[in-house]
Scaffold this active site. Structure first.
Site, PDB file in Angstrom:
ATOM      1  N   LYS A  62      41.839  39.921  42.289  1.00 23.47           N
ATOM      2  CA  LYS A  62      41.755  41.216  41.519  1.00 23.47           C
ATOM      3  C   LYS A  62      43.039  41.269  40.552  1.00 23.47           C
ATOM      4  CE  LYS A  62      44.950  43.582  43.331  1.00 23.47           C
ATOM      5  NZ  LYS A  62      44.949  43.783  44.753  1.00 23.47           N
ATOM      6  N   ARG A 128      51.206  48.062  38.652  1.00 29.40           N
ATOM      7  CA  ARG A 128      51.998  47.020  37.987  1.00 29.40           C
ATOM      8  C   ARG A 128      51.583  46.098  37.027  1.00 29.40           C
ATOM      9  NH1 ARG A 128      54.882  44.619  43.231  1.00 29.40           N
ATOM     10  NH2 ARG A 128      53.011  45.417  44.312  1.00 29.40           N
ATOM     11  N   ASN A 129      50.384  45.358  37.436  1.00 35.38           N
ATOM     12  CA  ASN A 129      49.689  44.450  36.722  1.00 35.38           C
ATOM     13  C   ASN A 129      49.264  44.953  35.215  1.00 35.38           C
ATOM     14  OD1 ASN A 129      49.694  41.864  38.033  1.00 35.38           O
ATOM     15  ND2 ASN A 129      48.671  43.126  39.764  1.00 35.38           N
ATOM     16  N   GLN A 158      51.766  40.388  40.502  1.00 37.47           N
ATOM     17  CA  GLN A 158      51.218  39.272  41.317  1.00 37.47           C
ATOM     18  C   GLN A 158      50.110  38.649  40.447  1.00 37.47           C
ATOM     19  OE1 GLN A 158      50.810  42.592  42.083  1.00 37.47           O
ATOM     20  NE2 GLN A 158      51.268  43.104  44.220  1.00 37.47           N
TER      21      GLN A 158
END
Length: 214
Positions: A62, A128-129, A158
């Site tokens: 994801k 964050r992503n 990530q």
């Protein structure tokens, strides 16, 4: 295993009025039920499953999809709603395809749990992503490392790392072409292709040629 995102939100859900679902992966239903009963509240509801492999894959993959969604935000802003929805939809399809091809034996319905579609949507609209990806698309002169240092106060992304590991695996198995979205996100992170190339991958994705029986 409980996803860290929902662990952080547990306390907010207990204190506030917002509703937060969670998924708990348990090898033994009796112990899983005991853990669920111990942490579940009116606003923090826990589902039990035993599909460890697909739950773990969902939690990892994801991050690639969320980064791709953030790239659309940075490119198109408020005008990119339909395009972002396409990234989420195609991204989930690639997640399922990846899991079933390389880790057979799991349950497809796991992707309908909190670790699957729910976490993809949440991560694609916050976190964050998405945040760093949007800034990366809007600031082509900066690297992901630059933005990570500027925006995350010591936290790490990530998405790019997961995309790199997945791409390495796909190269070794000669299956890159079967996962155009995952591959494009990786190449954009490495600045091998421009951010705008993600749109071409969406337009030409093989999902649009798939035959659907009605």
């Amino acid at each position: 295993m409980m996803l860290a995102r929902f662990l952080v939100w547990t306390f907010r859900s207990i204190r506030g009025s917002s509703f937060t679902p969670c998924m708990l992966v348990a090898f033994r239903n009796r112990k899983g039920s005991a853990y669920r009963d111990a942490i579940q509240t009116e606003n923090f509801r826990v589902s039990l499953i035993n599909d460890v492999a697909f739950a773990e894959l969902s939690g990892a993959l994801k991050n690639i999809v969320a980064f791709g969604a953030g790239l659309i935000d940075g490119m198109l802003g408020e005008k990119g709603g339909n395009t972002k929805a396409a990234v989420i939809r195609i991204g989930i399809m690639e997640m399922i395809d990846f899991a079933e091809k390389f880790f057979p034996g799991g349950k497809r319905e796991t992707f309908l749990e909190s670790c699957g579609i729910a976490d993809v949507i949440t991560s694609s609209y916050g976190g964050r992503n998405r945040k760093v990806a949007a800034a990366f698309a809007a600031n082509p002169d900066k690297t992901i490392k630059d933005l990570e240092a500027e925006m995350l106060n010591g936290q790490l992304l990530q998405g790019p790392g997961t995309a790199e590991e997945v791409n390495l695996f796909l190269k070794q198995t000669k299956r890159e072409g079967e996962f155009p979205l995952f591959t494009a996100v990786h190449q954009i992170c490495r600045k091998e292709i421009p951010v705008q190339a993600l749109l071409d991958q969406l337009r030409n994705h093989p999902v649009h040629q798939a035959h659907v029986s009605l």
